[in-house]
Design an enzyme around this catalytic site. Structure first.
Site, PDB file in Angstrom:
ATOM      1  N   TYR A  98      50.610  -0.237 -72.753  1.00 37.67           N
ATOM      2  CA  TYR A  98      51.250   1.052 -72.512  1.00 37.67           C
ATOM      3  C   TYR A  98      52.535   0.953 -71.694  1.00 37.67           C
ATOM      4  O   TYR A  98      53.198   1.964 -71.467  1.00 37.67           O
ATOM      5  CB  TYR A  98      50.271   1.986 -71.785  1.00 37.67           C
ATOM      6  CG  TYR A  98      49.054   2.319 -72.597  1.00 37.67           C
ATOM      7  CD1 TYR A  98      49.084   3.318 -73.566  1.00 37.67           C
ATOM      8  CD2 TYR A  98      47.866   1.621 -72.410  1.00 37.67           C
ATOM      9  CE1 TYR A  98      47.963   3.615 -74.328  1.00 37.67           C
ATOM     10  CE2 TYR A  98      46.737   1.909 -73.165  1.00 37.67           C
ATOM     11  CZ  TYR A  98      46.791   2.914 -74.116  1.00 37.67           C
ATOM     12  OH  TYR A  98      45.683   3.194 -74.872  1.00 37.67           O
ATOM     13  N   LEU A 100      55.873  -1.943 -70.118  1.00 37.70           N
ATOM     14  CA  LEU A 100      56.552  -3.231 -70.185  1.00 37.70           C
ATOM     15  C   LEU A 100      56.742  -3.786 -68.781  1.00 37.70           C
ATOM     16  O   LEU A 100      56.840  -3.032 -67.806  1.00 37.70           O
ATOM     17  CB  LEU A 100      57.915  -3.076 -70.868  1.00 37.70           C
ATOM     18  CG  LEU A 100      57.880  -2.783 -72.371  1.00 37.70           C
ATOM     19  CD1 LEU A 100      59.237  -2.310 -72.852  1.00 37.70           C
ATOM     20  CD2 LEU A 100      57.448  -4.027 -73.141  1.00 37.70           C
ATOM     21  N   SER A 105      62.073  -3.048 -69.477  1.00 34.96           N
ATOM     22  CA  SER A 105      61.999  -1.650 -69.905  1.00 34.96           C
ATOM     23  C   SER A 105      63.387  -1.042 -69.996  1.00 34.96           C
ATOM     24  O   SER A 105      64.209  -1.208 -69.100  1.00 34.96           O
ATOM     25  CB  SER A 105      61.171  -0.830 -68.912  1.00 34.96           C
ATOM     26  OG  SER A 105      61.305   0.553 -69.185  1.00 34.96           O
ATOM     27  N   HIS A 107      64.100   1.922 -69.527  1.00 36.77           N
ATOM     28  CA  HIS A 107      64.286   2.925 -68.489  1.00 36.77           C
ATOM     29  C   HIS A 107      65.030   2.366 -67.280  1.00 36.77           C
ATOM     30  O   HIS A 107      65.623   3.126 -66.519  1.00 36.77           O
ATOM     31  CB  HIS A 107      62.938   3.496 -68.068  1.00 36.77           C
ATOM     32  CG  HIS A 107      62.385   4.500 -69.030  1.00 36.77           C
ATOM     33  ND1 HIS A 107      62.833   5.799 -69.099  1.00 36.77           N
ATOM     34  CD2 HIS A 107      61.433   4.387 -69.997  1.00 36.77           C
ATOM     35  CE1 HIS A 107      62.174   6.452 -70.052  1.00 36.77           C
ATOM     36  NE2 HIS A 107      61.328   5.620 -70.608  1.00 36.77           N
ATOM     37  N   ASP A 114      62.939  10.268 -71.470  1.00 38.61           N
ATOM     38  CA  ASP A 114      61.874  10.797 -72.315  1.00 38.61           C
ATOM     39  C   ASP A 114      62.000  12.314 -72.339  1.00 38.61           C
ATOM     40  O   ASP A 114      61.928  12.979 -71.296  1.00 38.61           O
ATOM     41  CB  ASP A 114      60.498  10.400 -71.769  1.00 38.61           C
ATOM     42  CG  ASP A 114      60.252   8.905 -71.843  1.00 38.61           C
ATOM     43  OD1 ASP A 114      60.954   8.225 -72.613  1.00 38.61           O
ATOM     44  OD2 ASP A 114      59.350   8.415 -71.135  1.00 38.61           O
ATOM     45  N   GLU A 157      57.806   6.144 -80.584  1.00 40.45           N
ATOM     46  CA  GLU A 157      57.913   7.016 -79.411  1.00 40.45           C
ATOM     47  C   GLU A 157      58.921   8.125 -79.718  1.00 40.45           C
ATOM     48  O   GLU A 157      60.130   7.965 -79.485  1.00 40.45           O
ATOM     49  CB  GLU A 157      58.350   6.226 -78.173  1.00 40.45           C
ATOM     50  CG  GLU A 157      57.314   5.228 -77.690  1.00 40.45           C
ATOM     51  CD  GLU A 157      57.656   4.629 -76.335  1.00 40.45           C
ATOM     52  OE1 GLU A 157      58.735   4.954 -75.789  1.00 40.45           O
ATOM     53  OE2 GLU A 157      56.839   3.841 -75.812  1.00 40.45           O
ATOM     54  N   HIS A 160      61.429   9.170 -76.780  1.00 41.13           N
ATOM     55  CA  HIS A 160      62.263   8.223 -76.033  1.00 41.13           C
ATOM     56  C   HIS A 160      63.659   8.141 -76.660  1.00 41.13           C
ATOM     57  O   HIS A 160      63.834   7.620 -77.759  1.00 41.13           O
ATOM     58  CB  HIS A 160      61.604   6.835 -76.040  1.00 41.13           C
ATOM     59  CG  HIS A 160      62.339   5.816 -75.221  1.00 41.13           C
ATOM     60  ND1 HIS A 160      61.786   5.204 -74.119  1.00 41.13           N
ATOM     61  CD2 HIS A 160      63.581   5.286 -75.340  1.00 41.13           C
ATOM     62  CE1 HIS A 160      62.668   4.344 -73.601  1.00 41.13           C
ATOM     63  NE2 HIS A 160      63.764   4.388 -74.345  1.00 41.13           N
TER      64      HIS A 160
END
Length: 211
Positions: A98, A100, A105, A107, A114, A157, A160
């Site tokens: 779920y 990284l 990531s 992010h 998101d 996703e 995202h």
């Protein structure tokens, strides 16, 4: 009006086209973060302090206002920039299925966020459908499409979105590229010219690797 020209070089190691995935780690933390305004638009809930790289804030504002003009009213921002420390905590808490590891990531780039909907699951409601169709007009891409899991290595996703700017997002949409495929396209093509909204862009690829 005279045609505007924009000439720039793009690298996968920094800037708006920085590539981060399961195999490629972030090389530098973002240094130009800005807060997403709580009142960025009437059709989006921003109920926490979220950050993006500053150059992505105005396009995000334009995106939400265009959606409002189209009657799309129920957005909520659920995540944006994450520090390496927070990403490590998430990975430790949720595991590889779920999350990284820190450094891998998107992010952490400050270029991803998101975007959900208060009306239901993103993939089933107007908010998700509108974003998938129109986000590219504002420089954003759906980073992990349903039909590109074999390329991205990440499950679908629909919430995202990643800022890469114009004209890259439009070119990706035209070719139905995943981000990895677009970077490969740039490496092979090296240069292309494209007109978007009365602006002609000259895109040149560089590697920017140093020994």
């Amino acid at each position: 009006l005279p045609q505007q020209l924009s000439l720039a070089s793009y690298s996968v190691s920094d800037g708006d086209l920085v590539l981060v995935n399961r195999d490629v780690a972030l090389q530098e933390e973002p240094d130009n973060l800005a807060t997403i305004p709580y009142d960025i638009a009437d059709n989006v809930i921003v109920n926490s302090e979220y950050f993006l790289e500053e150059q992505a804030i105005e396009p995000l504002d334009q995106l939400f206002h265009a959606a409002a003009d189209a009657g799309i009213e129920h957005f909520i921002i659920n995540s944006a920039y994450r520090s390496g420390t927070l990403q490590k905590q998430l990975f430790d808490q949720y595991g590889a299925d779920y999350s990284l590891p820190a450094g891998y990531s998107e992010h952490q780039t400050g270029l991803s966020l998101d975007i959900g909907s208060t009306a239901g699951k993103t993939e089933n409601v107007d908010e998700g459908k509108w974003l998938e169709e129109h986000a590219a007009d504002f420089g954003f891409i759906l980073r992990y499409p349903e039909d590109k899991v074999d390329v991205t290595g990440i499950n679908y996703e629909p919430w995202h979105f990643r800022y890469i700017g114009l004209p890259h997002s439009i070119k990706m949409q035209q070719h139905a590229f995943a981000f990895e495929e677009y970077i490969a396209y740039l490496k092979e093509k090296q240069f292309y010219k494209m007109k978007v909204n009365d602006t002609t862009y000259f895109v040149q690829y560089t590697d920017n690797k140093t020994s």
